[in-house]
Motif scaffolding. Structure first.
Motif, PDB file in Angstrom:
ATOM      1  N   ASP A  97      21.881   1.365  -9.534  1.00 18.22           N
ATOM      2  CA  ASP A  97      21.770   0.341  -8.497  1.00 18.22           C
ATOM      3  C   ASP A  97      22.816   0.652  -7.432  1.00 18.22           C
ATOM      4  O   ASP A  97      23.999   0.408  -7.617  1.00 18.22           O
ATOM      5  CB  ASP A  97      22.000  -1.038  -9.105  1.00 18.22           C
ATOM      6  N   ARG A  98      22.372   1.178  -6.300  1.00 18.71           N
ATOM      7  CA  ARG A  98      23.297   1.562  -5.241  1.00 18.71           C
ATOM      8  C   ARG A  98      23.642   0.405  -4.333  1.00 18.71           C
ATOM      9  O   ARG A  98      24.388   0.556  -3.365  1.00 18.71           O
ATOM     10  CB  ARG A  98      22.701   2.700  -4.420  1.00 18.71           C
ATOM     11  N   GLY A  99      23.101  -0.777  -4.611  1.00 20.86           N
ATOM     12  CA  GLY A  99      23.349  -1.937  -3.764  1.00 20.86           C
ATOM     13  C   GLY A  99      22.631  -1.785  -2.447  1.00 20.86           C
ATOM     14  O   GLY A  99      21.484  -1.374  -2.394  1.00 20.86           O
ATOM     15  N   SER A 100      23.297  -2.098  -1.379  1.00 18.45           N
ATOM     16  CA  SER A 100      22.673  -1.975  -0.065  1.00 18.45           C
ATOM     17  C   SER A 100      23.086  -0.688   0.642  1.00 18.45           C
ATOM     18  O   SER A 100      22.731  -0.467   1.787  1.00 18.45           O
ATOM     19  CB  SER A 100      23.063  -3.167   0.792  1.00 18.45           C
ATOM     20  N   LYS A 101      23.828   0.160  -0.054  1.00 16.56           N
ATOM     21  CA  LYS A 101      24.303   1.407   0.546  1.00 16.56           C
ATOM     22  C   LYS A 101      23.218   2.477   0.491  1.00 16.56           C
ATOM     23  O   LYS A 101      22.390   2.494  -0.402  1.00 16.56           O
ATOM     24  CB  LYS A 101      25.548   1.923  -0.190  1.00 16.56           C
ATOM     25  N   ARG A 102      23.250   3.371   1.436  1.00 13.20           N
ATOM     26  CA  ARG A 102      22.312   4.490   1.451  1.00 13.20           C
ATOM     27  C   ARG A 102      22.806   5.576   0.505  1.00 13.20           C
ATOM     28  O   ARG A 102      23.994   5.699   0.252  1.00 13.20           O
ATOM     29  CB  ARG A 102      22.159   5.027   2.857  1.00 13.20           C
ATOM     30  N   TYR A 103      21.875   6.374   0.003  1.00 18.38           N
ATOM     31  CA  TYR A 103      22.215   7.391  -0.991  1.00 18.38           C
ATOM     32  C   TYR A 103      22.700   8.663  -0.302  1.00 18.38           C
ATOM     33  O   TYR A 103      21.968   9.638  -0.159  1.00 18.38           O
ATOM     34  CB  TYR A 103      21.002   7.688  -1.870  1.00 18.38           C
ATOM     35  N   HIS A 104      23.936   8.651   0.154  1.00 21.80           N
ATOM     36  CA  HIS A 104      24.592   9.841   0.678  1.00 21.80           C
ATOM     37  C   HIS A 104      26.090   9.587   0.679  1.00 21.80           C
ATOM     38  O   HIS A 104      26.535   8.460   0.492  1.00 21.80           O
ATOM     39  CB  HIS A 104      24.090  10.191   2.088  1.00 21.80           C
ATOM     40  N   GLY A 105      26.874  10.626   0.828  1.00 23.52           N
ATOM     41  CA  GLY A 105      28.323  10.477   0.896  1.00 23.52           C
ATOM     42  C   GLY A 105      28.926  10.032  -0.421  1.00 23.52           C
ATOM     43  O   GLY A 105      28.758  10.681  -1.451  1.00 23.52           O
ATOM     44  N   LYS A 106      29.642   8.909  -0.389  1.00 23.16           N
ATOM     45  CA  LYS A 106      30.347   8.407  -1.567  1.00 23.16           C
ATOM     46  C   LYS A 106      29.396   8.046  -2.697  1.00 23.16           C
ATOM     47  O   LYS A 106      29.684   8.333  -3.866  1.00 23.16           O
ATOM     48  CB  LYS A 106      31.164   7.165  -1.200  1.00 23.16           C
ATOM     49  N   VAL A 107      28.274   7.430  -2.371  1.00 23.26           N
ATOM     50  CA  VAL A 107      27.323   7.006  -3.391  1.00 23.26           C
ATOM     51  C   VAL A 107      26.737   8.225  -4.099  1.00 23.26           C
ATOM     52  O   VAL A 107      26.646   8.263  -5.331  1.00 23.26           O
ATOM     53  CB  VAL A 107      26.200   6.149  -2.757  1.00 23.26           C
ATOM     54  N   LYS A 108      26.377   9.225  -3.344  1.00 24.07           N
ATOM     55  CA  LYS A 108      25.813  10.449  -3.922  1.00 24.07           C
ATOM     56  C   LYS A 108      26.850  11.185  -4.765  1.00 24.07           C
ATOM     57  O   LYS A 108      26.547  11.681  -5.852  1.00 24.07           O
ATOM     58  CB  LYS A 108      25.289  11.358  -2.815  1.00 24.07           C
TER      59      LYS A 108
END
Length: 121
Positions: A97-108
């Protein structure tokens, strides 16, 4: 883009993701939250409403926590620590669950580090 418009799009993205992503006892939801200074990861069993395991840059078990911030390098180390905490509780596969963040940078970076440490998404 206006701030209100950005916030509204973020809220819609969050609702769209949470509608599809549900954690169970066998496969909990790996929820990721980024503040301006810290990173938080929780493994949540939605059927019981319980947090099974957690890791963050604020946790006392985190090594070198004074040097960690909300950046890509810290996301990699927190992803590894989160995977170790989950495996310590017997969790092998999760729903991300990445929340509302896009899947790049820190999340990736966090997701890739968790995968390398042994979690299955």
């Amino acid at each position: 883009m206006r701030t209100e418009k950005k916030q509204r799009l973020e809220q819609l993205r969050r609702w769209r993701i949470r509608k599809k992503v549900v954690g169970t006892k066998d496969r909990p939801r790996m929820s990721v939250c980024f503040s301006n200074q810290n990173i938080y990861v929780q493994f949540i069993d939605d059927s019981a409403g319980v947090t099974v395991a957690a890791a963050s840059t604020m946790s006392k078990a985190t090594p070198n926590r004074e040097k960690l911030a909300a950046n890509v390098d810290s996301a990699k180390s927190i992803g590894t620590l989160a995977a170790q905490a989950a495996q310590g509780k017997g969790i092998k596969s999760v729903v991300f669950d990445r929340g509302s963040k896009r899947y790049h940078g820190k999340v990736k970076a966090l997701a890739d580090a968790a995968r390398e440490a042994g979690l299955q998404f």
